[in-house]
Each structure stands twice: as C-alpha cells, then as structure tokens.
Design a protein around this motif. Structure first.
Motif, PDB file in Angstrom:
ATOM      1  N   GLY A 445       0.733  -1.213  -0.129  1.00 27.54           N
ATOM      2  CA  GLY A 445      -0.086  -0.064   0.015  1.00 27.54           C
ATOM      3  C   GLY A 445       0.873   1.281  -0.047  1.00 27.54           C
ATOM      4  O   GLY A 445       1.906   1.156  -0.545  1.00 27.54           O
ATOM      5  N   LYS A 446       0.259   2.277   0.406  1.00 27.00           N
ATOM      6  CA  LYS A 446       0.904   3.578   0.629  1.00 27.00           C
ATOM      7  C   LYS A 446       0.576   4.523   1.707  1.00 27.00           C
ATOM      8  O   LYS A 446      -0.846   4.411   1.963  1.00 27.00           O
ATOM      9  CB  LYS A 446       0.561   4.589  -0.677  1.00 27.00           C
ATOM     10  N   THR A 447       1.369   4.518   2.653  1.00 29.20           N
ATOM     11  CA  THR A 447       1.070   5.273   4.005  1.00 29.20           C
ATOM     12  C   THR A 447       0.443   6.817   3.806  1.00 29.20           C
ATOM     13  O   THR A 447       1.004   7.203   2.957  1.00 29.20           O
ATOM     14  CB  THR A 447       1.988   5.105   5.053  1.00 29.20           C
ATOM     15  N   VAL A 456       0.526  16.042  -1.188  1.00 25.59           N
ATOM     16  CA  VAL A 456      -0.959  15.994  -1.510  1.00 25.59           C
ATOM     17  C   VAL A 456      -1.525  16.874  -0.227  1.00 25.59           C
ATOM     18  O   VAL A 456      -1.141  16.803   0.799  1.00 25.59           O
ATOM     19  CB  VAL A 456      -1.289  14.528  -1.321  1.00 25.59           C
ATOM     20  N   PRO A 457      -2.530  17.734  -0.850  1.00 27.01           N
ATOM     21  CA  PRO A 457      -3.231  18.364   0.241  1.00 27.01           C
ATOM     22  C   PRO A 457      -4.066  17.615   1.421  1.00 27.01           C
ATOM     23  O   PRO A 457      -4.327  16.449   0.915  1.00 27.01           O
ATOM     24  CB  PRO A 457      -4.445  19.257  -0.559  1.00 27.01           C
ATOM     25  N   GLU A 458      -4.028  17.989   2.507  1.00 28.47           N
ATOM     26  CA  GLU A 458      -4.392  17.124   3.756  1.00 28.47           C
ATOM     27  C   GLU A 458      -5.746  16.530   3.537  1.00 28.47           C
ATOM     28  O   GLU A 458      -5.755  15.359   3.742  1.00 28.47           O
ATOM     29  CB  GLU A 458      -4.444  18.024   5.011  1.00 28.47           C
ATOM     30  N   PRO A 462      -6.567  11.070   2.900  1.00 26.04           N
ATOM     31  CA  PRO A 462      -7.162   9.774   3.214  1.00 26.04           C
ATOM     32  C   PRO A 462      -7.649   8.945   1.563  1.00 26.04           C
ATOM     33  O   PRO A 462      -7.726   7.652   1.898  1.00 26.04           O
ATOM     34  CB  PRO A 462      -8.547   9.987   3.871  1.00 26.04           C
ATOM     35  N   HIS A 463      -7.826   9.764   0.908  1.00 27.23           N
ATOM     36  CA  HIS A 463      -8.441   9.197  -0.442  1.00 27.23           C
ATOM     37  C   HIS A 463      -7.139   8.714  -1.117  1.00 27.23           C
ATOM     38  O   HIS A 463      -7.456   7.798  -2.095  1.00 27.23           O
ATOM     39  CB  HIS A 463      -9.082  10.172  -1.263  1.00 27.23           C
ATOM     40  N   LYS A 464      -6.183   9.144  -0.960  1.00 27.20           N
ATOM     41  CA  LYS A 464      -4.909   8.562  -1.669  1.00 27.20           C
ATOM     42  C   LYS A 464      -3.971   7.593  -1.025  1.00 27.20           C
ATOM     43  O   LYS A 464      -3.123   7.292  -1.472  1.00 27.20           O
ATOM     44  CB  LYS A 464      -4.041   9.806  -2.229  1.00 27.20           C
ATOM     45  N   THR A 465      -4.579   7.367   0.376  1.00 27.89           N
ATOM     46  CA  THR A 465      -3.929   6.381   1.198  1.00 27.89           C
ATOM     47  C   THR A 465      -4.186   5.032   0.634  1.00 27.89           C
ATOM     48  O   THR A 465      -5.632   4.698   0.487  1.00 27.89           O
ATOM     49  CB  THR A 465      -4.134   6.792   2.508  1.00 27.89           C
TER      50      THR A 465
END
Ligand SMILES: O=P(O)(O)OC[C@H]1O[C@H](O)[C@H](O)[C@@H](O)[C@@H]1O
Length: 554
Positions: A445-447, A456-458, A462-465
């Motif tokens: 995955g990606k943390t 990435v904007p805060e 969560p969407h890109k994690t």
C-alpha cells in the motif's frame, strides 16, 4: 480415512485445531504485511514453492510460520491426506452419488493400475485416448471427409457446463498451438443465438459437430444438437445417412447417443467416475485434441499427472495444492472473506477463471456436510476475475481501497507465446511490470505519511492512502505450454479438493443445479402452449403472463 472422518461426527469449528487458529488470528490482529516483511528479510524467497514449471510465491499472504503450522495441523485433524489417498485409490468418496472420483486416472501413465470395483480402469482410459488420437489425426490430415467428400474445416463442440467450459477454455489458452487453418467454435447456450452465430458463416459440407454430454440428457445440449442436425441436413439437402460423417458424440451414455441417431462407432466414451467439471482431459477434450494434436494433448496430460503425483506424495510443507487450499480455509474461516479472485496476466487465459468458477463453485458451494448436517462455517468462495491488465482499469479499485477482503491469485509467464508477432514481444515486459506492481501495491500500500510527503493536500490524504495488506499468491511459469496448462488445472482441482476435505463437504456432487431444471421443465409448456399459470406463485405467474403478452404482440 481416519475413524473420525468415517464416523462422520467431525464438527470442524469444534476441533481444538480450529480454536487454535481462531486464537492465533486474534493474536495476529491487524499485523501488516509490511511488518512481516520487515521482520524477515528472507520472506520473499522463503515463502515460495516449486511444482513442476510453476513457481509459487505466497510471501504476500497474511500468514506466519505459526499460521502455516496450525493450518497443517487442521489438515491432519480433518484427515485431508486420508481422503486424498482414498480418492487416488478409487474409493467411492462421492458418497451422495456412490461414485469414485478418479479424474486422476485420466492422466495416469499407460501401465498404471487403478481399480474401480475390482477392475483396472487405466487400459480403457488409454484405449479411448488412442481412438481419439486416431480420429483427430484423420481430421487434421483431411482424410476424414464429410458427406459430400469435402474435408472437415470447421469443428463445432456442442456441450454445456463441464462439457463446454473445459475444452473452450483450453482451446483459448493453447490457441498458439492450434491448427490455425481449422475453425473451432463452442456452443453451449440454449439461446438459439449461440448456435446461430456459431454456424451462420460455415459450410455444412465442411463442418463436424462434436456433441459433448456426459449424460446425453442435458436439455440445452440435446436441443442444440437437434437444431444443428436440422441445419446440417437442410444445408446439405441430405437425409439421416449424412449424420455419420458430421456428428460424433462424447458421452458415458451409449443408449442415449444411439437414440439421438449417432452411431456408437463415432462415440468416445468416458465413465461415471469422471465428474463433468473434471472431464476436459477425458474424451470431452476431443475438440482440443483436434486443435492441438494428440502429442500436445498428451503433453497436457503429463502436466496434470506431474501435479497429481506432487499432491499425492509431497510432504505437507511443500505441498502446493494443500497450501493453496488451506489459505482459502484461513481467509474464509477467520477473515470472513467471501470471494477469491484469479487474475491471469495472459490474454490467452481469458476463459480460465470462468472455467474455475464451475470447478470451485459447483464443487464447494455446499451448506451441509458429508453427513447431511448443516455446516456453520464458510464453505466455497465466489470465484471471479478476468485477465490483467484490463481489470486494473475497472474493478481493481475495490480490491485496493474497498472494504472487502479479497484474496487473489496472480498468474503470469516469463515469456510470451512462441508465435507472437515479433514487434509485440517487448510489450510482454510492460504486461509483467503491471503484474508485479499490482501485488506489490496490494501488499504494501501507501501510508498517509508517504502520501503527505508527495505534497498531497491534507483533505485528499485519506483518499490517496492505500491501506495495503491485501493477500495475494503469485504463480509464475516460464511459458504457457500444454503441460503448464495441465499443471495449473490440476493445481486448482486439488486445491478445491483440500478445501472440501477440510470443510467436510462432498465436493463431487451438484444437487444444487437440479431444482431450476425441474421448474424450467414445468414452465416451458406454459410458455409454448397457452397453459394455465395457476400452479405458479404470483410473481412468476405475473411475469409469465407479461412475457406471453409482449411476445405475442409482435
Ligand atoms: O455433460 P452433461 O451431462 O451434459 O452435463 C453438463 C453439465 O450440466 C449439469 O447441470 C451439471 O451441473 C454440470 O456439472 C455438467 O457439467
């Protein structure tokens, strides 16, 4: 078989071995594959197996040495080996149909001895293989001519379920090895569109129909075969005498074959100890044998046999079907996984997962145990998947970021098939780069930290994690050959066997398909005549009335 199994009072989830796995699962909690890999630098090379030409990597599975040990103990407690040996010996382990389960005899070498009811079945297996080879050669050489004297150019297999999926899948898988100057088609659906599309551009004088049906009573197949005969005789302007040059049958039921009007000299036999979904390496594979030739077919059988021997003799720690089966038990039992994806990175394997659906879901889609008691544990998963990379641009999203546990098998090959246009060969590395990337992404995955580090904007973090920790097995082989196909199919056959043994279900019957057949028989006259809908439930009656009104309006 152990006393415990034959006595039949095993309740899987009351075994101490099951409880031990449950406890172990709790201890594992949310342990991440990242941690397991960090803790053991050898994991990527250690958690691997070799079977024939197949390299199996299970390092990206959510297991530790202890998990594997506990799973093997469960296999001992449920006497998987005992049932396996009984199967290989020809004992009638399909108890609800009182039949032996001997697809392994279909690929036993000449000279082997396997007895059913005191009779060695191996000579008969080889006699049929020899007869198939003789016939395949006459078609391939053009020596077999149709009613008007023209050689056969088109081969149409008519069958459904196990009498279709296996040959259709294997033909597609081994397309590179097939006679490209012959046309092969596979008709299964009782929807007339299937046969229509298969024959509309064919010359009946050059067409051979192979009617494949274990029972020769399957309504779809008998209906399509009858329509095919009408099409053929109509097209040729010939009578029944033309059938012998254009129809052969693959069946266990000589009587019905004869009744249909096919000379039993043109029948290739198999036996009731071959389940439909385990049958494409029997006479059911005739179309495939014509396509790839008898030598290619034998090579495939040798591949099957290699894995049979591995399954029969390899110690538990090295036994690939045992391992794959137990992993499925682990995820179904302790992660509540409902499905299992099989994702081949070979376009030639486009029908492979559909084939496995019947193999797995018809075998292990059961809810009572061998003694007829309801099970209160998960049995067979929903099996699904299509070749990569296509799925990556469609449903992989859900595997990566959805809420479900979906264990997946990734199957890939080091080399593209031999006759690929040379300009396309470099694309293979791109295909395989995707293959490796997907299991890597699924596992690690990606943390959020990694996402943030990319600026990435805060609110999007969560969407890109990617949570990762999605279990996969990688199966890598040198190249897709007839032998490798045999090895792969046998691997899955025995995996399904292992799961059925642990779950204590009969993997070899399929009573679940019967009710629909019986009801269709009852509804058909209501549709074709103007029969009463009175005997039907209110929903079905209303639907049938609506159908009749719509149909008759046009
Ligand atoms: O080969 P056949 O007797 O025509 O049977 C074709 C198929 O139909 C049945 O309904 C079974 O569910 C399948 O296991 C079988 O493969």
């Amino acid at each position: 078989m152990s006393e415990m199994t034959t006595e039949g009072r095993i309740r899987l989830n009351r075994l101490p071995e099951w409880a031990a796995l449950g406890k172990h699962r709790e201890q594992l909690g949310g342990t991440h594959l990242r941690e397991l890999f960090a803790a053991d630098p050898e994991r990527g090379t250690g958690y691997t197996l070799r079977v024939g030409d197949l390299h199996l990597d299970y390092s990206k599975q959510l297991v530790t040495d202890e998990t594997l040990e506990l799973l093997r103990e469960l296999a001992v407690a449920t006497d998987v080996a005992g049932l396996r040996d009984a199967m290989f010996r020809g004992e009638k382990i399909n108890t609800t149909e009182d039949r032996a389960v001997l697809h392994t005899a279909l690929r036993a070498p000449r000279g082997a001895v396997i007895e059913v009811d005191g009779e060695n079945v191996v000579p008969a297996v080889h006699a049929v293989l020899d007869k198939m080879a003789g016939f395949a050669d006459t078609i391939r050489s053009g020596a077999w001519t149709g009613h008007t004297g023209k050689p056969i150019k088109n081969i149409v297999n008519i069958g459904i379920g196990g009498s279709d999926l296996g040959p259709a899948m294997a033909y597609e898988v081994l397309r590179a090895y097939t006679r490209r100057d012959l046309t092969f088609r596979f008709v299964s659906n009782v929807d007339g569109a299937d046969l229509h599309e298969a024959v509309r551009d064919l010359d009946p004088a050059e067409t051979l129909f192979i009617v494949a049906s274990k029972t020769f009573t399957t309504i779809e197949t008998v209906t399509n075969a009858t329509s095919a005969r009408d099409w053929l005789l109509g097209g040729l302007g010939a009578g029944q005498e033309a059938v012998a040059r254009h129809f052969v049958a693959l069946s266990t039921n000589a009587e019905r074959v004869e009744e249909f009007g096919i000379d039993t000299a043109n029948m290739f036999e198999f036996w009731d100890w071959v389940g439909g979904r385990y049958s494409y390496d029997s006479a059911i594979g005739l179309s495939l044998m014509i396509a790839i030739g008898p030598d290619g077919f034998r090579e495939m059988l040798d591949g099957f046999h290699l894995v049979d021997e591995h399954f029969r003799t390899a110690p538990a720690e090295e036994n690939a079907p045992l391992l794959l089966g137990l992993l499925g038990v682990w995820y179904g039992g302790f992660f509540d996984a409902q499905s299992h994806a099989v994702l081949p990175y070979s376009h030639y394997l486009s029908k492979f997962t559909a084939y496995l659906q019947q193999l797995d879901m018809e075998s292990n889609g059961k809810s009572v145990d061998r003694q007829g008691e309801p099970v209160d544990w998960q049995t067979g998963p929903v099996v699904w998947g299509t070749p990569g990379t296509n799925g990556q641009h469609a449903y992989y999203q859900l595997i990566h970021q959805g809420t479900k546990v979906i264990p997946a098998d990734f199957i890939g090959f080091a080399r593209p098939v031999a006759d690929l246009l040379p300009g396309l060969v470099p694309q293979h590395d791109l295909l395989m780069a995707n293959f490796f990337a997907q299991t890597q992404a699924l596992a690690f995955g990606k943390t959020p930290e990694e996402v943030r580090a990319e600026g990435v904007p805060e609110e999007l973090v969560p969407h890109k994690t990617f949570q990762g920790n999605h279990p996969t097995t990688t199966i890598l082989a040198d190249a897709l050959t007839p032998s490798v196909l045999g090895q792969l199919v046998a691997l899955y056959e025995h995996k399904v066997f292992v799961q059925g043994a642990v779950w204590n279900i009969d993997s070899f019957d399929q009573w679940g398909v019967e009710l629909g057949k019986v009801l269709a028989k009852r509804i058909e006259p209501v549709l074709t005549g103007d029969g009463e809908t009175g005997g039907l439930d209110s929903s079905t009656a209303a639907l049938v009335s609506a159908y009749r009104a719509l149909r008759d309006r046009s």
